[in-house]
Design a protein around this motif. Structure first.
Motif, PDB file in Angstrom:
ATOM      1  N   ARG A  94       0.837  -1.210   0.000  1.00  0.00           N
ATOM      2  CA  ARG A  94       0.000   0.000   0.000  1.00  0.00           C
ATOM      3  C   ARG A  94       0.869   1.256   0.000  1.00  0.00           C
ATOM      4  NH1 ARG A  94      -2.734  -1.523   3.813  1.00  0.00           N
ATOM      5  NH2 ARG A  94      -4.448  -2.359   2.590  1.00  0.00           N
ATOM      6  N   CYS A 105       1.081   4.269  -2.900  1.00  0.00           N
ATOM      7  CA  CYS A 105       0.959   5.713  -2.643  1.00  0.00           C
ATOM      8  C   CYS A 105       2.187   6.469  -3.144  1.00  0.00           C
ATOM      9  CB  CYS A 105       0.757   5.960  -1.146  1.00  0.00           C
ATOM     10  SG  CYS A 105      -0.813   5.339  -0.492  1.00  0.00           S
ATOM     11  N   SER A 112      -7.819  10.731  -6.977  1.00  0.00           N
ATOM     12  CA  SER A 112      -7.627  11.679  -5.882  1.00  0.00           C
ATOM     13  C   SER A 112      -7.389  13.094  -6.387  1.00  0.00           C
ATOM     14  CB  SER A 112      -6.447  11.226  -5.009  1.00  0.00           C
ATOM     15  OG  SER A 112      -6.623   9.906  -4.575  1.00  0.00           O
ATOM     16  N   ASP A 141     -10.193   4.672  -2.094  1.00  0.00           N
ATOM     17  CA  ASP A 141     -10.167   5.187  -0.720  1.00  0.00           C
ATOM     18  C   ASP A 141     -10.069   4.035   0.287  1.00  0.00           C
ATOM     19  OD1 ASP A 141     -10.357   7.750  -1.699  1.00  0.00           O
ATOM     20  OD2 ASP A 141     -12.528   7.919  -1.359  1.00  0.00           O
ATOM     21  N   LEU A 142     -10.780   2.934  -0.005  1.00  0.00           N
ATOM     22  CA  LEU A 142     -10.705   1.755   0.868  1.00  0.00           C
ATOM     23  C   LEU A 142      -9.287   1.195   0.889  1.00  0.00           C
ATOM     24  CD1 LEU A 142     -14.001  -0.161  -0.051  1.00  0.00           C
ATOM     25  CD2 LEU A 142     -13.533   1.137   2.031  1.00  0.00           C
ATOM     26  N   ARG A 167      -6.479   2.868   0.260  1.00  0.00           N
ATOM     27  CA  ARG A 167      -5.625   3.820   0.973  1.00  0.00           C
ATOM     28  C   ARG A 167      -5.755   3.665   2.488  1.00  0.00           C
ATOM     29  NH1 ARG A 167      -3.180   8.315  -1.059  1.00  0.00           N
ATOM     30  NH2 ARG A 167      -3.503   8.839  -3.245  1.00  0.00           N
ATOM     31  N   SER A 168      -7.002   3.437   2.940  1.00  0.00           N
ATOM     32  CA  SER A 168      -7.256   3.382   4.382  1.00  0.00           C
ATOM     33  C   SER A 168      -6.845   2.055   5.001  1.00  0.00           C
ATOM     34  CB  SER A 168      -8.745   3.623   4.648  1.00  0.00           C
ATOM     35  OG  SER A 168      -9.524   2.537   4.156  1.00  0.00           O
TER      36      SER A 168
END
Length: 482
Positions: free
Chosen positions: A48, A52, A108, A140-141, A143-144
């Motif tokens: 992850r 990013c 994003s 978003d899921l 990333r979180s």
């Protein structure tokens, strides 16, 4: 900012030699499995972070920046090459990291300014306000930390991009339904297949085109190596591939995990096959040669009357009766979508076996009048469940036995709703170690079944929500598609 580097260096130092300093052999089985589970979680977190970082590298290497972009200024033709150099990974792995980064970047707009060709939001009008793509919510899921990068990539690529006929909202709705059907142990390949099947219901015309594309890619190459061994490499389209696989499974079944309950000559053949000292690969090679010889020697005008392998297609009544003749069916055991035209052609060759359901939707219920599930009931269960229902198991329906969720000797019934498919291994595990399968009354069929582990493996006996791989699961995708 130096705190970030210090944290990464410290984490790397602690993990780098863990395998060498930890006596894995001294761990209990529970400790070993928990250790691997936590290590995999650590890997997902690293993946992850790489995604990013890739998003930021892609943002700083945008096309409009030209030679001043990060990748080119570092001496690389594109971000993917830079990522490969920085990570020391293969081009394939770098491509995956780069693809994840691009998806995060495009999803994003609040974090990154839009690219020159990004679509503008007509209601806002601000050139810096762009429409977020359909996969923004699942990005978003990811990333979180609520979704692993592998699953995100499978879901994103399997559903594909929006078009004039497939709206972003429809793709987002399908993604939500697929996530609702997921198990913690579902492999990325299963997520990708679910996503492709959901796409088939959204773009029915695309099913026909996909069939043509895959058939055009079918090929076989034969050559002789320097030792005189004849080498074979082949790629089959799903329909022919299913026939090929089903043929080998039919012959090799007892050797590779087929059902235990066979009688007479079949039982003797099974014992002979299981006792063969050759490897399964060696036997498979001999089988292929025997099949080729048999085909070459068969009278081309003869019609084979004995039982033969076949390709079975599963299609619901709603899909069969669609007015535009654009229904979607699936090859049993593969979950590959095919068109109505393919169904019609296969029906000419192998015929149609209708399955009649009662008004309340429960087909072929036999109650306690019959001890074992019948052949037709097995066909129905194969259609609905698609194979072994144990989480993470990919055994096809042909390799499964039917388990009474309420044991027949304790008053259980031989009804479809009371049967689940289990491969030999999981059927024996269930009976030998105290696992159970229960059905929640008043719940839709595909959502009603739970696997209950024994207290020895889970003191709380947390129910595991079973999801089927057959029509029951495909119906969920069809409903999501509207």
């Amino acid at each position: 900012m130096e705190d970030i580097f210090d944290a990464i260096r410290a984490a790397t130092a602690r993990v780098s030699n863990m395998h060498a300093t930890t006596d894995l052999a001294a761990l209990t089985s529970d400790e070993l499995t928990e250790c691997m589970r936590l290590t995999a979680q650590l890997r997902h977190e690293v993946d992850r972070m790489l995604a990013c970082e890739s998003a930021e590298i892609n943002q700083r290497s945008r096309r409009e920046l030209g030679g001043a972009g990060l990748a080119k200024s570092e001496g690389y033709v594109n971000p993917q090459r830079l990522i490969a150099a920085l990570t020391g990974s293969t081009q394939s792995d770098a491509r995956k990291i780069d693809s994840l980064g691009k998806s995060l970047m495009h999803a994003s707009p609040a974090s990154f300014p839009p690219e020159a060709d990004a679509p503008l939001d007509p209601e806002v009008g601000d050139e810096r306000s762009v429409l977020r793509p359909w996969f923004a919510a699942i990005s978003d899921l990811m990333r979180s930390g609520a979704m692993s990068p592998d699953r995100f990539e499978s879901l994103r690529n399997g559903l594909g991009d929006s078009t004039d006929t497939v709206s972003p909202d429809a793709l987002a709705t399908s993604a939500e339904r697929i996530l609702d059907c997921l198990h913690p142990q579902d492999a990325p390949e299963l997520v990708y297949r679910d996503a492709q099947n959901a796409r088939a219901f959204l773009n029915r015309a695309g099913v026909v085109e996909q069939e043509k594309r895959l058939m055009a890619k079918q090929e076989a190459t034969v050559w002789t190596d320097r030792d005189g061994m004849v080498q074979l490499r082949a790629s089959f389209a799903p329909e022919d591939g299913a026939w090929f696989t089903n043929t080998l499974n039919l012959i090799l079944g007892p050797r590779i995990g087929g059902p235990r309950f066979v009688h007479g000559k079949a039982a003797a053949a099974a014992r002979t096959l299981e006792g063969d000292t050759r490897t399964t690969e060696q036997i498979r090679a001999s089988v292929l040669v025997d099949l080729l010889k048999a085909g070459a020697l068969t009278d081309q005008n003869a019609i084979l009357s004995q039982k033969r392998p076949s390709v079975q297609v599963v299609m619901t009544a709603n899909e069969l009766t669609r007015p535009d003749n654009d229904g979607v069916a699936f090859l049993e055991g593969t979950r590959i979508p095919v068109s109505t035209n393919t169904v019609a052609r296969l029906a000419c060759d192998t015929g149609i076996l209708p399955i009649v359901h009662k008004a309340d939707g429960s087909p072929l219920d036999l109650g306690r009048e019959v001890r074992l599930f019948t052949a037709k009931q097995r066909v129905v269960l194969a259609e609905l469940q698609g194979g072994c229902v144990a989480v993470g198991c990919a055994a096809p329906a042909a390799f499964c036995e039917v388990h009474h969720i309420d044991h027949w000797c304790e008053g259980g019934k031989s009804d479809i709703n009371d049967g689940v498919l289990l491969c030999r291994f999981h059927h024996m595990q269930l009976h030998n170690y105290g696992h159970r399968v229960v059905r929640v009354a008043g719940t839709r069929y595909e959502d009603a079944y739970r696997w209950i582990p024994p207290t020895s493996s889970d003191p709380q006996q947390t129910p595991i929500h079973l999801r089927f791989r057959g029509v029951a699961r495909q119906n969920a995708h069809a409903r999501a598609a509207g």
